[in-house]
Motif scaffolding. Sequence first.
Motif: not given
Length: 205
Positions: A1-12
Amino acid sequence: MSNPAIVNQAAVEVATLAQRMTSLYFSHVAAMYVARDMRAAALAPAIEPGQHVPVLRIPRRDGNAMIMWFNHYLEKNREQETIEDFDKVWLTGALLTVGDALGANGYFNHEPEAEMIRHLRNGIAHGNRFTFSSSVKNKSTGKLKYPANIFRYADYQKMPRHEIDTHLEGSEAMWAWGGPDAAVDCLTVLGVHLWNVGYGLPIPQ
């Protein structure tokens, strides 16, 4: 299963930083555990020609080096004051680093988990005392405008429900409020929370 898409790069990115600081603290503890063992003296370097004791050399940028007596400073690791100071210095650096990254991102809409690090960072940067300016207080209640706690994750993570508010004004930030465990708890929870924010995952209620 692929990783979910990043919706907030700064938070990551800040989540990764907080998680790295937590991991490195555990590495620090592991290294100090070895250094404080009497058997660690067996790791001393060979005595160099012209020296009477084992030494280590700490390079300077000009090509020279500071020379330290290995056994003397190794033994210092077993002193209680050194143990406490090492933890304080390491975690102070971690909280300053993560706190500044949070400030650069507006504390991610003043999330309670981010506000915890904000006030710990500010406390240790101002004489290791909690100080709350009027700009962060609710004029009606005198309490913080934005709650600072880890309540949403504490039970799930099986840790105490740490909280900071204005009743702590003037009190010691580290360690009277909380020791190394409290600081690491807050960094851990921040990493988990911002990871969820960054990937758009559910936030505990």
